[in-house]
Design an enzyme around this catalytic site. Structure first.
Site, mmCIF file in Angstrom:
data_model
loop_
_atom_site.group_PDB
_atom_site.id
_atom_site.type_symbol
_atom_site.label_atom_id
_atom_site.label_comp_id
_atom_site.label_asym_id
_atom_site.label_seq_id
_atom_site.Cartn_x
_atom_site.Cartn_y
_atom_site.Cartn_z
ATOM 1 N N LYS A 67 -5.298 44.792 37.481
ATOM 2 C CA LYS A 67 -4.728 43.568 36.898
ATOM 3 C C LYS A 67 -4.500 43.744 35.399
ATOM 4 O O LYS A 67 -5.308 44.363 34.701
ATOM 5 C CB LYS A 67 -5.683 42.407 37.170
ATOM 6 C CG LYS A 67 -5.167 41.037 36.769
ATOM 7 C CD LYS A 67 -6.140 39.952 37.205
ATOM 8 C CE LYS A 67 -5.670 38.569 36.803
ATOM 9 N NZ LYS A 67 -6.592 37.513 37.280
ATOM 10 N N MET B 23 -3.318 33.267 32.354
ATOM 11 C CA MET B 23 -4.089 33.394 33.599
ATOM 12 C C MET B 23 -4.739 32.089 34.058
ATOM 13 O O MET B 23 -5.438 32.066 35.054
ATOM 14 C CB MET B 23 -5.147 34.503 33.492
ATOM 15 C CG MET B 23 -4.544 35.867 33.272
ATOM 16 S SD MET B 23 -5.785 37.130 32.966
ATOM 17 C CE MET B 23 -6.363 36.648 31.346
ATOM 18 N N SER C 11 -4.470 33.965 39.508
ATOM 19 C CA SER C 11 -3.725 34.712 38.509
ATOM 20 C C SER C 11 -3.568 36.197 38.842
ATOM 21 O O SER C 11 -2.826 36.908 38.169
ATOM 22 C CB SER C 11 -4.405 34.572 37.141
ATOM 23 O OG SER C 11 -5.718 35.091 37.149
ATOM 24 N N VAL D 50 -11.520 33.005 38.096
ATOM 25 C CA VAL D 50 -12.171 31.938 37.337
ATOM 26 C C VAL D 50 -12.090 30.610 38.089
ATOM 27 O O VAL D 50 -12.945 29.755 37.927
ATOM 28 C CB VAL D 50 -11.547 31.799 35.930
ATOM 29 C CG1 VAL D 50 -12.033 30.554 35.212
ATOM 30 C CG2 VAL D 50 -11.857 33.027 35.094
ATOM 31 N N ALA D 51 -11.055 30.448 38.904
ATOM 32 C CA ALA D 51 -10.900 29.211 39.682
ATOM 33 C C ALA D 51 -10.363 29.494 41.078
ATOM 34 O O ALA D 51 -10.039 28.567 41.816
ATOM 35 C CB ALA D 51 -9.964 28.248 38.958
ATOM 36 N N GLY D 52 -10.257 30.787 41.407
ATOM 37 C CA GLY D 52 -9.679 31.179 42.684
ATOM 38 C C GLY D 52 -8.670 32.291 42.527
ATOM 39 O O GLY D 52 -7.892 32.579 43.441
ATOM 40 N N SER D 53 -8.675 32.960 41.381
ATOM 41 C CA SER D 53 -7.610 33.905 41.038
ATOM 42 C C SER D 53 -7.588 35.180 41.854
ATOM 43 O O SER D 53 -6.604 35.920 41.821
ATOM 44 C CB SER D 53 -7.690 34.263 39.553
ATOM 45 O OG SER D 53 -7.421 33.128 38.765
#
Length: 560
Positions: free
Chosen positions: A150, A199, A225, A246-249
């Site tokens: 990434k 992101m 992201s 961080v939230a589902g990336s």
């Protein structure tokens, strides 16, 4: 000239409307000119970055073409058809050469990139790494495996842009710890992949490198992201990628692209050498993790990463090696499940995926127990939203100085720019709670091993991810809790799902519920996944549960 004298000279001029008009027009023109000059400088930096990418991809294409010409008998199609575990075995026994594998994947990655725009750089040192790998006395667990990385994970000699002009031109002097460990295990990082600007979005678009498309349906986003990873792997151009979450990336691209992805417990894998435009994340834990085509590939990657080299390079990582015995166990599990969280109503296919998977698990002899996550609204509004921006998003907003906001991020960015006073008033309204302890207490009371629950999906139409950040409640819960969570594709969207979607209203029948319906429509045939969760530091149990779901759902995927 004294101030009084200056005022006497200027005073008559202020009274003349023509002079005032000229002054105002001149000031406005100056502002517009400065803005245009600023935008021009930004555009120049972006163009330079795009030219550098194009040159890197040309170099990559020449290398792949040269190898193909010199080795016309290479069985590229066969190499690309193998699972990662199969490929690792053939590389280790010597029936396939690392060169044939690397250049086959380089060629395929270029092909996928031309279709969906997912690769932003060629890691030119991969050819040197190839030679080093061949000379290693002991073959690592990932010997000869090409790996995609990434964008924001540092690779020596390359830029980590985060999709922002601010970071362009900052060439990294050394590899991140995770890249160093991959190399020590014989892996060959060969490309870097696209991300959304900053992101903090689960689309995959930025103004430097453009929009990445979902290879399964170009009208859809691959998620984010880690969207470039999802698109490249789903398109066949990589078989193992390193993303962040961080939230589902990691989990959202896996869901949208029909892949398997694991978000480990925070700090189980080193994050040294990873850039972020956000500072001060308090209650939300971000982490690195793998994305692949199957669960065994994730397990092999985790086994390779959790080694002495990582523990040596980053002493803050707990020295807990991979527990193979837990992963290969066949002991029946006690599984909690929920079909919706009470905050965002799932799409019909999301709900059906959990229902059918639950039934398969029960028939296989596992104990299934209904579970309801406590106080999801407080978790999203208080712990997640405030936790991820505990500095009031000041650092994130500051990162945009000398930059242009991507249209897909504008609705979110406008919220981040709210005055500090408004944010403080909102913070008073949102009462903090002790959440993690309460959640674990409920888990323990029901004597659960793992949890089965929805993951957001199917893949969104373009332009909706930035307008539906609250829909990540199914994934961001486990960033707040810092639990390992993985995604496994189990089915595909049916015409019946699409028909049922017409009657979708959501919990509140508000604009966000309406947007979710619009976001997921037109997805017949696209993958649908479920989420598998374990308690902190139990990645092996999480993966074991994911493997069970993967095995049981094979028939469901065929019949969908």
């Amino acid at each position: 000239m004294t101030l009084e004298r200056l005022w006497q000279v200027l005073d008559p001029l202020w009274a003349d409307p023509r002079v005032l008009s000229a002054l105002f027009c001149g000031s406005a023109a100056a502002v517009v000119l400065l803005k245009r000059l600023g935008h021009r400088r930004i555009q120049q930096k972006m163009e330079e970055a795009r030219r550098a990418r194009d040159l890197a991809l040309e170099r990559m294409e020449k290398a792949a073409r040269r190898f193909k010409q010199e080795n016309p008998g290479t069985q590229t199609a066969h190499i690309l058809s193998l699972t990662m575990v199969e490929l690792a075995e053939k590389l280790k026994e010597g029936s396939l050469s690392p060169e044939s594998v690397l250049y086959s994947y380089m060629g395929k990655a270029l092909e996928v990139n031309r279709e969906v725009n997912c690769v932003i750089d060629f890691i030119h040192g991969c050819e040197d790494q190839l030679q080093k790998v061949k000379q290693q006395k002991e073959k690592g667990l990932l010997y000869g495996i090409p790996v995609s990385i990434k964008d924001h994970i540092d690779c020596k000699g390359h830029v980590s842009s985060a999709g922002l002009v601010k970071f362009l031109g900052q060439v990294k002097e050394e590899d991140s710890v995770i890249v160093q460990v991959l190399k020590s295990q014989g892996a060959i990082p060969f490309v870097k992949t696209n991300i959304p600007q900053t992101m903090i979005n689960y689309d995959c678009s930025n103004l430097i490198f453009g929009q990445t498309l979902n290879p399964l349906n170009h009208q859809k986003t691959p998620g984010g992201s880690s969207g470039g990873e999802g698109a490249l792997i789903a398109g066949g151009g990589s078989l193992l990628g390193i993303g962040s979450d961080v939230a589902g990336s990691i989990r959202l691209p896996s869901s949208f692209c029909g892949l398997c992805g694991l978000k480990p417990t925070g700090f189980r894998i080193s994050k040294l050498g990873v850039i972020s435009p956000i500072t001060g994340m308090n209650s939300v834990i971000g982490m690195l993790g793998p994305i692949a085509r199957d669960v065994d590939s994730l397990a092999l990657c985790m086994k390779a990463l959790l080694c002495e080299e990582m523990f040596r390079l980053d002493p803050t990582v707990p020295p807990i090696p991979f527990d193979e015995e837990v992963y290969t166990s066949s002991k029946p599990l006690r599984i909690g499940y929920y079909e919706e969280d009470g905050y965002f109503q799932p799409s019909p296919s999301m709900k059906r995926a959990v229902q059918q998977t639950r039934k398969l698990l029960q028939e296989a002899g596992h104990t299934i127990v209904p579970f309801a996550p406590p106080k999801i609204d407080y978790m999203v509004d208080e712990l997640f939203t405030r936790g991820i921006f505990s500095d009031g998003a000041a650092h994130l907003v500051d990162s945009f100085k000398g930059d242009i906001v991507d249209p897909n991020l504008k609705s979110q960015f406008n919220t981040y720019k709210l005055p500090a006073l408004v944010k403080r008033i909102l913070a008073i309204i949102l009462k903090p709670i002790v959440y993690r302890t309460e959640f674990i207490a409920k888990w323990r009371k029901q004597k659960l091993d793992v949890i089965l629950c929805p993951v957001l999906g199917p893949a969104f139409n373009h332009g909706y991810a930035g307008k539906l950040f609250a829909a990540t409640s199914y994934t961001n819960l486990y960033n707040v809790l810092n639990f390992p969570a993985g995604v496994v594709p189990v089915s595909t969207v049916t015409r019946a799902d699409e028909e049922e979607l017409k009657h979708y209203r959501g919990h509140y029948e508000d604009p966000w519920d309406k947007r979710l319906k619009e976001a997921v429509e037109g997805a017949v045939g696209l993958p649908v996944a479920v989420q598998c969760v374990a308690l902190p530091w139990q990645e092996e149990l999480c993966l074991r549960f994911m493997k069970e779901v993967e095995n049981l759902s094979r028939g469901m995927r065929r019949n969908a």
